[in-house]
Design a protein around this motif. Structure first.
Motif, PDB file in Angstrom:
ATOM      1  N   THR A 200       1.032  -1.245   0.178  1.00  0.00           N
ATOM      2  CA  THR A 200       0.073   0.048  -0.026  1.00  0.00           C
ATOM      3  C   THR A 200       0.930   1.317   0.165  1.00  0.00           C
ATOM      4  O   THR A 200       0.405   2.452   0.108  1.00  0.00           O
ATOM      5  CB  THR A 200      -0.920  -0.217   1.290  1.00  0.00           C
ATOM      6  OG1 THR A 200       0.054  -0.560   2.224  1.00  0.00           O
ATOM      7  CG2 THR A 200      -2.253  -0.983   1.035  1.00  0.00           C
ATOM      8  N   GLU A 202       2.431   3.100  -2.396  1.00  0.00           N
ATOM      9  CA  GLU A 202       2.038   4.074  -3.176  1.00  0.00           C
ATOM     10  C   GLU A 202       0.675   4.868  -2.888  1.00  0.00           C
ATOM     11  O   GLU A 202       0.516   6.108  -2.861  1.00  0.00           O
ATOM     12  CB  GLU A 202       1.547   3.520  -4.772  1.00  0.00           C
ATOM     13  CG  GLU A 202       2.260   4.240  -5.707  1.00  0.00           C
ATOM     14  CD  GLU A 202       2.037   3.716  -7.019  1.00  0.00           C
ATOM     15  OE1 GLU A 202       2.966   2.436  -7.406  1.00  0.00           O
ATOM     16  OE2 GLU A 202       1.457   3.827  -7.911  1.00  0.00           O
ATOM     17  N   SER A 203      -0.419   3.965  -2.716  1.00  0.00           N
ATOM     18  CA  SER A 203      -1.624   4.742  -2.297  1.00  0.00           C
ATOM     19  C   SER A 203      -1.681   5.429  -1.070  1.00  0.00           C
ATOM     20  O   SER A 203      -2.141   6.603  -0.766  1.00  0.00           O
ATOM     21  CB  SER A 203      -2.601   3.453  -2.023  1.00  0.00           C
ATOM     22  OG  SER A 203      -3.565   3.704  -1.159  1.00  0.00           O
ATOM     23  N   TYR A 204      -0.674   4.926   0.197  1.00  0.00           N
ATOM     24  CA  TYR A 204      -0.906   5.807   1.444  1.00  0.00           C
ATOM     25  C   TYR A 204       0.340   7.124   1.147  1.00  0.00           C
ATOM     26  O   TYR A 204      -0.083   8.017   1.790  1.00  0.00           O
ATOM     27  CB  TYR A 204      -0.024   5.045   2.542  1.00  0.00           C
ATOM     28  CG  TYR A 204      -0.802   3.816   2.971  1.00  0.00           C
ATOM     29  CD1 TYR A 204      -2.386   3.959   2.710  1.00  0.00           C
ATOM     30  CD2 TYR A 204      -0.241   2.796   3.755  1.00  0.00           C
ATOM     31  CE1 TYR A 204      -2.856   2.850   3.487  1.00  0.00           C
ATOM     32  CE2 TYR A 204      -1.274   1.673   4.293  1.00  0.00           C
ATOM     33  CZ  TYR A 204      -2.334   1.839   3.956  1.00  0.00           C
ATOM     34  OH  TYR A 204      -3.307   0.805   4.520  1.00  0.00           O
ATOM     35  N   GLU A 206       0.260   8.697  -1.537  1.00  0.00           N
ATOM     36  CA  GLU A 206      -0.485   9.690  -2.149  1.00  0.00           C
ATOM     37  C   GLU A 206      -1.755  10.349  -1.151  1.00  0.00           C
ATOM     38  O   GLU A 206      -2.015  11.599  -1.371  1.00  0.00           O
ATOM     39  CB  GLU A 206      -1.268   8.899  -3.334  1.00  0.00           C
ATOM     40  CG  GLU A 206      -1.790   9.768  -4.254  1.00  0.00           C
ATOM     41  CD  GLU A 206      -2.504   9.043  -5.435  1.00  0.00           C
ATOM     42  OE1 GLU A 206      -3.755   9.466  -5.601  1.00  0.00           O
ATOM     43  OE2 GLU A 206      -2.043   8.166  -5.774  1.00  0.00           O
ATOM     44  N   LYS A 207      -2.279   9.600  -0.500  1.00  0.00           N
ATOM     45  CA  LYS A 207      -3.440   9.812   0.108  1.00  0.00           C
ATOM     46  C   LYS A 207      -3.235  10.138   1.697  1.00  0.00           C
ATOM     47  O   LYS A 207      -4.161  10.770   2.235  1.00  0.00           O
ATOM     48  CB  LYS A 207      -4.422   8.496   0.220  1.00  0.00           C
ATOM     49  CG  LYS A 207      -4.985   8.409  -1.241  1.00  0.00           C
ATOM     50  CD  LYS A 207      -5.951   7.072  -1.167  1.00  0.00           C
ATOM     51  CE  LYS A 207      -6.533   6.884  -2.364  1.00  0.00           C
ATOM     52  NZ  LYS A 207      -7.080   5.397  -2.547  1.00  0.00           N
ATOM     53  N   THR A 208      -2.313  10.042   2.280  1.00  0.00           N
ATOM     54  CA  THR A 208      -2.085  10.412   3.907  1.00  0.00           C
ATOM     55  C   THR A 208      -1.883  12.030   3.872  1.00  0.00           C
ATOM     56  O   THR A 208      -1.288  12.448   3.150  1.00  0.00           O
ATOM     57  CB  THR A 208      -0.996   9.701   4.571  1.00  0.00           C
ATOM     58  OG1 THR A 208       0.309   9.587   3.693  1.00  0.00           O
ATOM     59  CG2 THR A 208      -1.396   7.995   4.650  1.00  0.00           C
ATOM     60  N   TRP A 228     -11.881   8.390   6.098  1.00  0.00           N
ATOM     61  CA  TRP A 228     -11.144   7.179   5.397  1.00  0.00           C
ATOM     62  C   TRP A 228     -11.983   6.137   5.982  1.00  0.00           C
ATOM     63  O   TRP A 228     -12.119   5.902   7.023  1.00  0.00           O
ATOM     64  CB  TRP A 228      -9.692   7.185   5.822  1.00  0.00           C
ATOM     65  CG  TRP A 228      -8.916   6.115   5.078  1.00  0.00           C
ATOM     66  CD1 TRP A 228      -9.072   5.823   3.467  1.00  0.00           C
ATOM     67  CD2 TRP A 228      -8.139   5.044   5.259  1.00  0.00           C
ATOM     68  NE1 TRP A 228      -8.251   4.978   3.049  1.00  0.00           N
ATOM     69  CE2 TRP A 228      -7.887   4.255   4.291  1.00  0.00           C
ATOM     70  CE3 TRP A 228      -7.543   4.700   6.754  1.00  0.00           C
ATOM     71  CZ2 TRP A 228      -6.996   3.091   4.439  1.00  0.00           C
ATOM     72  CZ3 TRP A 228      -6.925   3.427   6.547  1.00  0.00           C
ATOM     73  CH2 TRP A 228      -6.476   2.761   5.595  1.00  0.00           C
ATOM     74  N   ASN A 232     -10.095   2.092   0.814  1.00  0.00           N
ATOM     75  CA  ASN A 232      -9.305   3.183   0.041  1.00  0.00           C
ATOM     76  C   ASN A 232     -10.088   4.319  -0.587  1.00  0.00           C
ATOM     77  O   ASN A 232      -9.417   4.791  -1.508  1.00  0.00           O
ATOM     78  CB  ASN A 232      -8.443   2.216  -1.162  1.00  0.00           C
ATOM     79  CG  ASN A 232      -7.543   1.353  -0.648  1.00  0.00           C
ATOM     80  OD1 ASN A 232      -7.047   1.629   0.501  1.00  0.00           O
ATOM     81  ND2 ASN A 232      -7.473   0.078  -1.272  1.00  0.00           N
ATOM     82  N   GLU A 235      -9.052  10.784   1.568  1.00  0.00           N
ATOM     83  CA  GLU A 235      -7.812  10.929   1.938  1.00  0.00           C
ATOM     84  C   GLU A 235      -7.792  10.352   3.396  1.00  0.00           C
ATOM     85  O   GLU A 235      -8.505   9.973   3.818  1.00  0.00           O
ATOM     86  CB  GLU A 235      -7.834  12.714   2.443  1.00  0.00           C
ATOM     87  CG  GLU A 235      -8.045  13.511   0.915  1.00  0.00           C
ATOM     88  CD  GLU A 235      -6.976  14.123   0.472  1.00  0.00           C
ATOM     89  OE1 GLU A 235      -6.425  14.943   1.031  1.00  0.00           O
ATOM     90  OE2 GLU A 235      -6.256  13.468  -0.175  1.00  0.00           O
TER      91      GLU A 235
END
Ligand SMILES: Cc1ncc(C[n+]2csc(CCOP(=O)(O)OP(=O)(O)O)c2C)c(N)n1
Ligand code: SF4
Ligand SMILES: [Mg+2]
Length: 269
Positions: A200, A202-204, A206-208, A228, A232, A235
């Motif tokens: 995860t 890449e996703s974290y 970007e989103k955290t 959240w 997924n 943010e």
């Protein structure tokens, strides 16, 4: 050298998020009285942290780290008890213990290594796996909605509720240090990617985001916790969501007097 890491062979996968938690805990433990620190762990990849740290530790049963930690604290209030648990450990097997320790406001720190998978036993879905997670127990994808542990903790009385991410180590160090200093039940969920079964990063990345507030009033913290949904969506806020000063179970119960079983056995002869 702080001599805190043992020369034991480390078997975590290269890139595992557990290394990030180990680095942060190393920093936090070195700031504290090491002789009075006890690290209690569950069973799983996360639990191996007890093998790697040169500190008093207790390797508990799967799902039973939290009651072990509560018992240790109750027996000796001077100890700084840090509990390293997995998501399968704390949100599946041991969720009743998590809830009751929060309800009792036991003065321990719970650090959840949340990789959203039963990792050591090779990829089963946990309570926080994304709904459509394909794993060894859900080969066609899951059908259950994940739970929101932050909201569960806020609604069951935890007096310190926070979330950090191994990809933001400075903030994570601050959060765990504050959690350890907090007098009462500290719950810290750490987003810990598992590079083998659910990567995860890449996703974290970007989103955290780091929350600006130091902490929030309870209702606002609960709304923030729902920002959240663990599927997924949206943010991912990081920081201390909520904190409150209130009496701990240890203060209220007072000194524990242990039963002398030897004496009882002698008398029953
Ligand atoms: C009572 C009990 N149930 C199941 C197991 C098998 N088991 C050992 S580790 C593990 C997975 C742990 O998952 P998690 O707590 O998320 O830790 P991770 O490996 O992801 O760090 C399971 C199911 C066990 N040892 N004891
Ligand atoms: S299986 Fe996942 S959690 Fe376990 S060591 Fe490997 S990357 Fe880390
Ligand atoms: Mg896990």
């Amino acid at each position: 050298m702080d001599n805190l890491i043992l020369p034991t062979k480390n078997t975590w996968c290269p890139g595992c998020g557990n290394f990030g938690i180990q680095n942060v805990l190393r920093e936090v433990i070195s700031q504290n009285d090491r002789e009075k620190t006890v690290l209690v762990t569950g069973i799983g990849c996360h639990g191996k942290i007890a093998d790697y740290f040169n500190v008093n530790s207790f390797y508990s049963l799967h799902g039973r780290a939290i009651p072990s930690a509560v018992g240790i604290k109750m027996g000796n209030e001077e100890l700084q008890v840090i509990c390293s648990v997995g998501d399968g450990d704390a949100y599946n097997e041991g969720i009743a213990h998590l809830i009751h320790a929060a309800k009792r406001n036991s003065n321990i720190t719970v650090v959840v290594h949340n990789n959203r998978v039963f990792a050591l036993t090779v990829k089963q879905a946990t309570s926080t796996s994304p709904k459509e997670f394909v794993g060894s127990t859900t080969p066609k994808g899951g059908v259950e909605e994940p739970i929101n542990p932050m909201d569960v903790m806020l609604s069951t009385g935890a007096s310190f509720v926070a979330r950090g991410y191994v990809g933001k180590p400075e903030q994570l160090t601050r959060i765990i240090s504050e959690g350890v200093k907090h007098r009462g039940f500290s719950f810290i969920e750490v987003l810990q990617p598992c590079v083998a079964w659910l990567n995860t990063y890449e996703s974290y990345n970007e989103k955290t985001y780091e929350m600006e507030e130091e902490f929030l009033p309870l209702q606002e913290a609960r709304e923030k916790a729902r920002e959240w949904d663990y599927n997924n969506g949206g943010e991912i806020p990081l920081g201390v969501f909520y904190r409150e000063e209130k009496p701990t179970i240890e203060e209220q119960v007072g000194e524990v007097s242990f039963v002398d079983t030897k004496e009882i056995l002698e008398k029953s002869k």
